[in-house]
Design a protein around this motif. Structure first.
Motif, PDB file in Angstrom:
ATOM      1  N   SER A 153       5.748   4.701   3.781  1.00 46.87           N
ATOM      2  CA  SER A 153       6.310   5.051   2.468  1.00 46.87           C
ATOM      3  C   SER A 153       7.223   5.955   2.840  1.00 46.87           C
ATOM      4  CB  SER A 153       5.181   6.201   2.140  1.00 46.87           C
ATOM      5  OG  SER A 153       4.747   7.372   2.800  1.00 46.87           O
ATOM      6  N   ALA A 154       7.946   6.371   1.858  1.00 45.89           N
ATOM      7  CA  ALA A 154       9.114   7.231   1.904  1.00 45.89           C
ATOM      8  C   ALA A 154       9.090   8.573   2.671  1.00 45.89           C
ATOM      9  CB  ALA A 154       9.729   7.252   0.448  1.00 45.89           C
ATOM     10  N   GLN A 155       7.779   9.166   2.586  1.00 45.12           N
ATOM     11  CA  GLN A 155       7.521  10.443   3.110  1.00 45.12           C
ATOM     12  C   GLN A 155       7.073  10.404   4.561  1.00 45.12           C
ATOM     13  OE1 GLN A 155       5.938   9.281  -0.058  1.00 45.12           O
ATOM     14  NE2 GLN A 155       7.659  10.166  -1.077  1.00 45.12           N
TER      15      GLN A 155
ATOM     16  N   ALA B 231      15.626   2.104   7.872  1.00 37.80           N
ATOM     17  CA  ALA B 231      16.302   1.730   6.636  1.00 37.80           C
ATOM     18  C   ALA B 231      15.393   2.450   5.581  1.00 37.80           C
ATOM     19  CB  ALA B 231      16.531   0.368   6.420  1.00 37.80           C
ATOM     20  N   PHE B 232      16.030   2.439   4.270  1.00 36.66           N
ATOM     21  CA  PHE B 232      15.104   3.010   3.130  1.00 36.66           C
ATOM     22  C   PHE B 232      15.358   2.237   1.929  1.00 36.66           C
ATOM     23  CE2 PHE B 232      16.293   6.574   5.774  1.00 36.66           C
ATOM     24  CZ  PHE B 232      15.086   7.123   5.960  1.00 36.66           C
ATOM     25  N   LEU B 233      14.228   1.544   1.618  1.00 34.61           N
ATOM     26  CA  LEU B 233      14.287   0.534   0.521  1.00 34.61           C
ATOM     27  C   LEU B 233      13.124   0.278  -0.358  1.00 34.61           C
ATOM     28  CD1 LEU B 233      16.109  -2.122  -0.341  1.00 34.61           C
ATOM     29  CD2 LEU B 233      14.795  -3.512   1.142  1.00 34.61           C
ATOM     30  N   GLU B 234      13.277   0.145  -1.703  1.00 30.82           N
ATOM     31  CA  GLU B 234      12.222   0.220  -2.410  1.00 30.82           C
ATOM     32  C   GLU B 234      11.204   1.044  -2.361  1.00 30.82           C
ATOM     33  OE1 GLU B 234      10.645  -3.840  -2.967  1.00 30.82           O
ATOM     34  OE2 GLU B 234      12.459  -4.856  -2.815  1.00 30.82           O
TER      35      GLU B 234
ATOM     36  N   TYR C  72       2.639  -4.850  -2.746  1.00 34.38           N
ATOM     37  CA  TYR C  72       3.300  -6.211  -2.851  1.00 34.38           C
ATOM     38  C   TYR C  72       1.894  -7.000  -2.931  1.00 34.38           C
ATOM     39  CZ  TYR C  72       7.657  -3.858  -1.821  1.00 34.38           C
ATOM     40  OH  TYR C  72       8.481  -3.051  -2.090  1.00 34.38           O
ATOM     41  N   PRO C  73       1.055  -7.044  -3.675  1.00 37.09           N
ATOM     42  CA  PRO C  73      -0.424  -7.810  -3.655  1.00 37.09           C
ATOM     43  C   PRO C  73      -0.160  -9.326  -3.512  1.00 37.09           C
ATOM     44  CG  PRO C  73      -0.023  -6.923  -5.799  1.00 37.09           C
ATOM     45  CD  PRO C  73       1.110  -6.331  -4.950  1.00 37.09           C
TER      46      PRO C  73
END
Length: 213
Positions: A107-109, A85-88, A60-61
């Motif tokens: 990050s997701a990981q 929460a997990f989003l985008e 999101y620059p």
């Protein structure tokens, strides 16, 4: 490090208790995983931004993208009872207090325990700095101190500190360094201008007498 080894390391680290996590962080055992924080932001109970720091320039620059992401996160979390929460494609841990919402993004990981350690450290540090008045008005009145707290915990996405007491001590030490106030800055500038004026006047006098000779 291969992908398999990285996954194995993350799997092992996910089994850590909070106390073990802090010990591991202090010892540097989890150093490759310390580059975990993508963003930190604090919103009020209407979802308005009060503070935000993004550590990944590719995430999101633009300001518009950041605020859209924060709005989506707020809409998903402000009425939820969960802490994660997990989003985008992001893992987000969050906590609320009166009229404030605190978010730490990875990050997701990423290991949720790592992110939660940052969130808890941030909240507890601010609770001490704000004398337990963790609400919008008090936070805005002490925004400089809030930024100092965030910077003591995270630098460029790297987790520097997870102990709230250590954070508070470092923030207080920096605050006691007595940086130049607006008045002292103005006085300093005035003195510099006066000195410059005197030097110019002296130079003019020297030129005048050299011509008369």
């Amino acid at each position: 490090m291969t992908h398999g080894l990285l996954q194995e390391r993350r799997s092992d680290s996910s089994k850590l208790s909070t106390s073990t996590l802090n010990t591991a962080m202090d010892s540097g055992a989890l150093e490759p995983s310390l580059y975990t924080v993508k963003a930190v932001f604090i919103l009020d109970n209407d979802g308005n931004r009060l503070l935000s720091k993004y550590y990944d320039p590719e995430l999101y620059p633009s300001m518009k993208e950041q605020k859209n992401f924060e709005k989506n996160v707020f809409n998903k979390t402000h009425k939820a009872d969960n802490e994660i929460a997990f989003l985008e494609g992001m893992t987000i841990v969050y906590k609320s207090s009166i009229d404030l919402f605190f978010y730490v993004v990875g990050s997701a990981q990423e290991n949720e325990l790592m992110l939660m350690a940052v969130l808890n450290c941030l909240f507890e540090s601010l609770s001490q700095i704000l004398r337990k008045n963790v609400e919008r008005r008090c936070l805005l009145d002490n925004l400089d101190g809030v930024f100092l707290v965030v910077d003591e915990i995270i630098d460029g996405g790297v987790i520097l500190e997870s102990d709230p007491q250590q954070v508070v001590e470092k923030v207080n030490y920096r605050a006691d360094d007595n940086p130049l106030s607006e008045q002292s800055v103005a006085q300093h500038i005035t003195e510099k201008l006066a000195l410059t004026s005197n030097v110019l006047q002296s130079a003019k006098e020297q030129i005048k007498w050299s011509i008369l000779k």
